[in-house]
Motif scaffolding. Structure first.
Motif, PDB file in Angstrom:
ATOM      1  N   UNK A 226     -68.271  -8.412 -78.511  1.00  0.00           N
ATOM      2  CA  UNK A 226     -67.984  -9.689 -77.854  1.00  0.00           C
ATOM      3  C   UNK A 226     -69.071 -10.752 -78.057  1.00  0.00           C
ATOM      4  N   UNK A 227     -70.334 -10.368 -77.908  1.00  0.00           N
ATOM      5  CA  UNK A 227     -71.394 -11.376 -77.829  1.00  0.00           C
ATOM      6  C   UNK A 227     -72.199 -11.566 -79.110  1.00  0.00           C
ATOM      7  N   UNK A 228     -71.946 -10.777 -80.148  1.00  0.00           N
ATOM      8  CA  UNK A 228     -72.809 -10.835 -81.322  1.00  0.00           C
ATOM      9  C   UNK A 228     -72.855 -12.227 -81.950  1.00  0.00           C
ATOM     10  N   UNK A 229     -71.704 -12.860 -82.083  1.00  0.00           N
ATOM     11  CA  UNK A 229     -71.649 -14.172 -82.740  1.00  0.00           C
ATOM     12  C   UNK A 229     -71.301 -15.303 -81.775  1.00  0.00           C
ATOM     13  N   UNK A 230     -71.708 -15.155 -80.514  1.00  0.00           N
ATOM     14  CA  UNK A 230     -71.396 -16.189 -79.524  1.00  0.00           C
ATOM     15  C   UNK A 230     -72.139 -17.491 -79.803  1.00  0.00           C
ATOM     16  N   UNK A 231     -73.273 -17.435 -80.501  1.00  0.00           N
ATOM     17  CA  UNK A 231     -73.958 -18.678 -80.875  1.00  0.00           C
ATOM     18  C   UNK A 231     -73.069 -19.519 -81.781  1.00  0.00           C
ATOM     19  N   UNK A 232     -72.335 -18.856 -82.670  1.00  0.00           N
ATOM     20  CA  UNK A 232     -71.397 -19.566 -83.533  1.00  0.00           C
ATOM     21  C   UNK A 232     -70.289 -20.210 -82.705  1.00  0.00           C
ATOM     22  N   UNK A 233     -69.714 -19.457 -81.764  1.00  0.00           N
ATOM     23  CA  UNK A 233     -68.616 -19.970 -80.946  1.00  0.00           C
ATOM     24  C   UNK A 233     -69.082 -21.148 -80.089  1.00  0.00           C
ATOM     25  N   UNK A 234     -70.268 -21.058 -79.529  1.00  0.00           N
ATOM     26  CA  UNK A 234     -70.819 -22.171 -78.746  1.00  0.00           C
ATOM     27  C   UNK A 234     -71.079 -23.384 -79.626  1.00  0.00           C
ATOM     28  N   UNK A 235     -71.551 -23.140 -80.840  1.00  0.00           N
ATOM     29  CA  UNK A 235     -71.810 -24.228 -81.773  1.00  0.00           C
ATOM     30  C   UNK A 235     -70.515 -24.921 -82.179  1.00  0.00           C
ATOM     31  N   UNK A 236     -69.467 -24.127 -82.437  1.00  0.00           N
ATOM     32  CA  UNK A 236     -68.161 -24.707 -82.769  1.00  0.00           C
ATOM     33  C   UNK A 236     -67.644 -25.546 -81.608  1.00  0.00           C
ATOM     34  N   UNK A 237     -67.830 -25.069 -80.404  1.00  0.00           N
ATOM     35  CA  UNK A 237     -67.363 -25.800 -79.215  1.00  0.00           C
ATOM     36  C   UNK A 237     -68.001 -27.185 -79.153  1.00  0.00           C
ATOM     37  N   UNK A 238     -69.304 -27.257 -79.416  1.00  0.00           N
ATOM     38  CA  UNK A 238     -70.003 -28.539 -79.393  1.00  0.00           C
ATOM     39  C   UNK A 238     -69.505 -29.444 -80.510  1.00  0.00           C
ATOM     40  N   UNK A 239     -69.337 -28.882 -81.707  1.00  0.00           N
ATOM     41  CA  UNK A 239     -68.829 -29.670 -82.831  1.00  0.00           C
ATOM     42  C   UNK A 239     -67.459 -30.256 -82.520  1.00  0.00           C
ATOM     43  N   UNK A 240     -66.590 -29.446 -81.918  1.00  0.00           N
ATOM     44  CA  UNK A 240     -65.239 -29.897 -81.604  1.00  0.00           C
ATOM     45  C   UNK A 240     -65.246 -30.959 -80.513  1.00  0.00           C
ATOM     46  N   UNK A 241     -66.151 -30.835 -79.553  1.00  0.00           N
ATOM     47  CA  UNK A 241     -66.262 -31.869 -78.513  1.00  0.00           C
ATOM     48  C   UNK A 241     -66.690 -33.193 -79.122  1.00  0.00           C
ATOM     49  N   UNK A 242     -67.592 -33.157 -80.091  1.00  0.00           N
ATOM     50  CA  UNK A 242     -68.011 -34.382 -80.769  1.00  0.00           C
ATOM     51  C   UNK A 242     -66.870 -35.000 -81.575  1.00  0.00           C
ATOM     52  N   UNK A 243     -65.920 -34.169 -81.986  1.00  0.00           N
ATOM     53  CA  UNK A 243     -64.769 -34.661 -82.739  1.00  0.00           C
ATOM     54  C   UNK A 243     -63.630 -35.156 -81.840  1.00  0.00           C
ATOM     55  N   UNK A 244     -63.796 -35.029 -80.534  1.00  0.00           N
ATOM     56  CA  UNK A 244     -62.771 -35.533 -79.613  1.00  0.00           C
ATOM     57  C   UNK A 244     -61.889 -34.469 -79.010  1.00  0.00           C
ATOM     58  N   UNK A 245     -62.252 -33.202 -79.181  1.00  0.00           N
ATOM     59  CA  UNK A 245     -61.492 -32.096 -78.607  1.00  0.00           C
ATOM     60  C   UNK A 245     -62.224 -31.520 -77.391  1.00  0.00           C
ATOM     61  N   UNK A 246     -61.463 -30.890 -76.518  1.00  0.00           N
ATOM     62  CA  UNK A 246     -62.056 -30.113 -75.438  1.00  0.00           C
ATOM     63  C   UNK A 246     -61.405 -28.727 -75.439  1.00  0.00           C
ATOM     64  N   UNK A 247     -62.217 -27.692 -75.245  1.00  0.00           N
ATOM     65  CA  UNK A 247     -61.670 -26.342 -75.339  1.00  0.00           C
ATOM     66  C   UNK A 247     -60.878 -26.007 -74.090  1.00  0.00           C
ATOM     67  N   UNK A 248     -59.661 -25.540 -74.312  1.00  0.00           N
ATOM     68  CA  UNK A 248     -58.767 -25.164 -73.209  1.00  0.00           C
ATOM     69  C   UNK A 248     -58.737 -23.659 -72.996  1.00  0.00           C
ATOM     70  N   UNK A 249     -58.665 -22.893 -74.080  1.00  0.00           N
ATOM     71  CA  UNK A 249     -58.616 -21.444 -73.969  1.00  0.00           C
ATOM     72  C   UNK A 249     -59.500 -20.806 -75.045  1.00  0.00           C
ATOM     73  N   UNK A 250     -60.164 -19.724 -74.659  1.00  0.00           N
ATOM     74  CA  UNK A 250     -60.917 -18.903 -75.621  1.00  0.00           C
ATOM     75  C   UNK A 250     -60.754 -17.438 -75.238  1.00  0.00           C
ATOM     76  N   UNK A 251     -60.529 -16.587 -76.244  1.00  0.00           N
ATOM     77  CA  UNK A 251     -60.416 -15.153 -75.995  1.00  0.00           C
ATOM     78  C   UNK A 251     -60.918 -14.398 -77.218  1.00  0.00           C
ATOM     79  N   UNK A 252     -61.702 -13.362 -76.977  1.00  0.00           N
ATOM     80  CA  UNK A 252     -62.143 -12.481 -78.061  1.00  0.00           C
ATOM     81  C   UNK A 252     -61.258 -11.247 -78.059  1.00  0.00           C
ATOM     82  N   UNK A 253     -60.421 -11.143 -79.085  1.00  0.00           N
ATOM     83  CA  UNK A 253     -59.650  -9.930 -79.292  1.00  0.00           C
ATOM     84  C   UNK A 253     -60.484  -8.953 -80.124  1.00  0.00           C
ATOM     85  N   UNK A 254     -59.949  -7.795 -80.416  1.00  0.00           N
ATOM     86  CA  UNK A 254     -60.746  -6.762 -81.071  1.00  0.00           C
ATOM     87  C   UNK A 254     -61.348  -7.225 -82.391  1.00  0.00           C
TER      88      UNK A 254
END
Length: 302
Positions: A226-254
């Motif tokens: 779950x947490x190994x690449x969370x820095x990437x997911x957090x970084x993507x979230x910031x990039x998307x917010x700068x592009x005008x998006x807001x995250x609504x749902x996130x889920x880590x499947x297997x």
């Protein structure tokens, strides 16, 4: 090797060779390198066939697939009160702080109207074999660099222009309409690109073709915990917010990160915003001749 492993190897090796080509680009631009890759019909066809066979023969056996996740989130967002709840929450927050939508930099032009008058208009980028075709509440335009099904239209989303007016979509897509879709899906797409700049261009284009309050669904593979690449997911979230998006749902499947972003704000892109859309492979040098393919990226992504 099993069929599953052979198919996975095709996917992994294609990604690795493309990254290697970009890492050793010499004086060639990314645009020229991408055009060179897109001209390799045999490579593209082999990749498309492998993706289709993996998805339909192997990943479909999973009790809950990436397609199931996309469908569930679209139903929740459009038909089960997801977007309505978000809008009520926005209204309460603005009222509490005594602000208007303009003060808050909220996008208000050409927003979705509920209930939807028609089916959900979906642009499936990198569709391969049109997995959303059988869902009767979806009107899907499936596009791919190299279609593996006759119902998928040929289109290089990275290069296709965005038009202000309405467009008739032919077998080969020459342009896409601005603010014309309720949903854009990037399922196992962004990691295909060897540079963060290309991923950024794709996300910018998704913003352009979505209506206000439209949904961008991103599925990207990761077989780690779950947490190994969370820095990437957090970084993507910031990039998307700068592009005008807001995250609504996130889920880590297997084997997957599953994300749904709402087109909600106005873009405030910084010159180096693209750097935030990195993947772990960006920092690795591929040594294809001295190592066996790592199949973890393509195994059982559902």
């Amino acid at each position: 090797m099993s069929e599953h492993q052979n198919l996975s190897s095709v996917i992994k090796e294609t990604h690795a060779k493309l990254r290697k080509m970009f890492n050793e680009k010499d004086s060639k631009s990314h645009e020229l390198l991408w055009a060179e890759h897109c001209s390799k019909e045999e490579v593209l066809n082999e990749y498309a066939t492998a993706m289709k066979d993996l998805a339909t023969k192997h990943w479909s056996k999973s009790p809950y697939t990436r397609i199931n996740w996309c469908i569930d989130k679209m139903k929740e967002y459009f038909f089960e009160g997801g977007l309505e709840k978000l809008r009520m929450k926005d209204e309460r927050r603005l009222k509490h702080h005594g602000m208007t939508q303009d003060n808050e930099n909220i996008l208000i032009e050409n927003c979705l109207k509920l209930p939807l008058e028609e089916k959900v208009r979906l642009l499936d980028v990198g569709s391969c074999y049109n997995p959303f075709e059988s869902y009767n509440f979806v009107n899907c335009l499936p596009i791919d660099l190299c279609p593996a099904s006759p119902t998928v239209r040929r289109c290089d989303f990275l290069q296709v222009p965005i038009s202000e007016g309405l467009t008739e979509y032919e077998d080969t897509i020459s342009c896409l309409c601005k603010e014309n879709f309720d949903v854009v899906v990037f399922s196992l797409l962004l990691e295909y690109f060897p540079s963060s700049e290309q991923r950024h261009i794709c996300c910018e284009k998704a913003y352009e073709v979505l209506k206000g309050d439209g949904l961008l669904v991103i599925i990207t593979p990761d077989s780690s915990h779950q947490n190994k690449n969370m820095n990437m997911i957090k970084s993507w979230k910031l990039a998307m917010e700068n592009l005008g998006f807001t995250r609504w749902r996130y889920e880590k499947l297997q084997h997957l990160h599953c994300m749904a972003y709402r087109k909600f704000g106005k873009k405030r892109v910084f010159s180096d915003n693209y750097k935030l859309l990195f993947i772990p492979q960006d920092s690795r040098k591929e040594e294809l001749s001295n190592s066996k393919p790592n199949l973890s990226l393509a195994i059982s992504t559902g």
